[in-house]
Design a protein around this motif. Structure first.
Motif, PDB file in Angstrom:
ATOM      1  N   UNK A  69       0.823  -1.217   0.000  1.00  9.74           N
ATOM      2  CA  UNK A  69       0.000   0.000   0.000  1.00  9.74           C
ATOM      3  C   UNK A  69       0.855   1.263   0.000  1.00  9.74           C
ATOM      4  N   UNK A  70       1.987   1.235   0.715  1.00  5.95           N
ATOM      5  CA  UNK A  70       2.829   2.439   0.777  1.00  5.95           C
ATOM      6  C   UNK A  70       3.944   2.428  -0.260  1.00  5.95           C
ATOM      7  N   UNK A  71       4.198   1.275  -0.890  1.00  2.38           N
ATOM      8  CA  UNK A  71       5.181   1.199  -1.964  1.00  2.38           C
ATOM      9  C   UNK A  71       6.624   1.057  -1.534  1.00  2.38           C
ATOM     10  N   UNK A  72       6.851   0.536  -0.320  1.00  7.76           N
ATOM     11  CA  UNK A  72       8.222   0.369   0.182  1.00  7.76           C
ATOM     12  C   UNK A  72       8.364  -0.961   0.921  1.00  7.76           C
ATOM     13  N   UNK A  73       9.526  -1.556   0.786  1.00  5.19           N
ATOM     14  CA  UNK A  73       9.796  -2.858   1.392  1.00  5.19           C
ATOM     15  C   UNK A  73       9.918  -2.768   2.920  1.00  5.19           C
ATOM     16  N   UNK A  74       9.438  -3.812   3.584  1.00  2.00           N
ATOM     17  CA  UNK A  74       9.538  -3.946   5.044  1.00  2.00           C
ATOM     18  C   UNK A  74       9.007  -2.709   5.763  1.00  2.00           C
ATOM     19  N   UNK A  75       7.885  -2.182   5.287  1.00  2.00           N
ATOM     20  CA  UNK A  75       7.352  -0.913   5.793  1.00  2.00           C
ATOM     21  C   UNK A  75       6.365  -1.069   6.943  1.00  2.00           C
ATOM     22  N   UNK A  76       5.843  -2.248   7.149  1.00  2.00           N
ATOM     23  CA  UNK A  76       4.833  -2.431   8.197  1.00  2.00           C
ATOM     24  C   UNK A  76       5.425  -2.076   9.556  1.00  2.00           C
ATOM     25  N   UNK A  77       4.722  -1.247  10.327  1.00  2.00           N
ATOM     26  CA  UNK A  77       5.209  -0.948  11.675  1.00  2.00           C
ATOM     27  C   UNK A  77       5.396  -2.250  12.457  1.00  2.00           C
ATOM     28  N   UNK A  78       6.483  -2.344  13.144  1.00  2.00           N
ATOM     29  CA  UNK A  78       6.789  -3.564  13.892  1.00  2.00           C
ATOM     30  C   UNK A  78       7.728  -4.491  13.151  1.00  2.00           C
ATOM     31  N   UNK A  79       7.909  -4.279  11.839  1.00  2.66           N
ATOM     32  CA  UNK A  79       8.876  -5.094  11.124  1.00  2.66           C
ATOM     33  C   UNK A  79      10.268  -4.667  11.570  1.00  2.66           C
ATOM     34  N   UNK A  80      11.115  -5.641  11.840  1.00  4.39           N
ATOM     35  CA  UNK A  80      12.428  -5.356  12.425  1.00  4.39           C
ATOM     36  C   UNK A  80      13.566  -5.373  11.405  1.00  4.39           C
TER      37      UNK A  80
END
Length: 188
Positions: free
Chosen positions: A42-53
């Motif tokens: 949705x935001x167009x960037x890798x590993x962007x989900x909050x909480x992803x380390x």
């Protein structure tokens, strides 16, 4: 920073969406996630989900001199790193992928590794690796196989859903990969 946060409708619309690879020839390391999250798509960037380390582990392991935001994912290329995924389409959870999708993704990933020839391919998720490569006993770390001259590493999945590995543990195994590849460069 990422803003604004995607809405529920944005996330639903991201199902199956693909993210462009962050890739170039002869990288030091090509990191491969399992597949994009709905948030990342949705935001167009890798590993962007909050909480992803992923980004904190990359920094803590010494890959970057500061903590990068997912919006800076393309900045990795200048450092010799890239990002791709085994499976291209976004899902809410990686466990929604079928074994066939992972196996097909493995074939595409092998083609990318042969075309771009990174020093190492780092698969982020041991369960996905075991399934896609049909290696049910595979462990984290350097694998015995190579893709031509490319080393294959398996790292833990940095998703916030993977409670087994917090940032210090992720940073330790990420650092092992970084140092191994740096050692290859010193030998050359």
């Amino acid at each position: 920073m990422l803003s604004p946060r995607p809405t529920r409708n944005d996330l639903l619309a991201a199902e199956g969406k693909r993210l462009p690879d962050v890739i170039a020839p002869r990288l030091k390391i090509l990191f491969s996630g399992i597949n994009p999250s709905l948030y990342s798509a949705a935001v167009g960037h890798h590993f962007a989900r909050p909480g992803n380390r992923f980004w904190p582990a990359l920094h803590a392991a010494g890959f970057t001199d500061r903590l990068l935001s997912p919006t800076e994912d393309r900045n990795l290329l200048a450092l010799g790193y890239g990002i791709t995924n085994i499976a291209a389409g976004a899902t809410a959870r990686a466990d929604q992928l079928s074994d066939d999708e992972l196996a097909n993704g493995r074939r595409r990933l092998l083609q990318k590794a042969r075309r771009y020839r990174p020093q190492a391919l780092a698969i982020l998720g041991v369960t996905a690796y075991r399934t896609a490569w049909k290696r049910p006993q595979a462990a984290l770390g350097l694998q015995s196989e190579r893709i031509d001259e490319t080393l294959v590493w398996v790292l833990p999945n940095p998703s916030g859903l993977n409670a087994s590995y917090q940032i210090p543990a992720l940073a330790k195994i990420f650092r092992e990969l970084r140092l191994a590849v740096a050692g290859l460069e010193a030998e050359a």
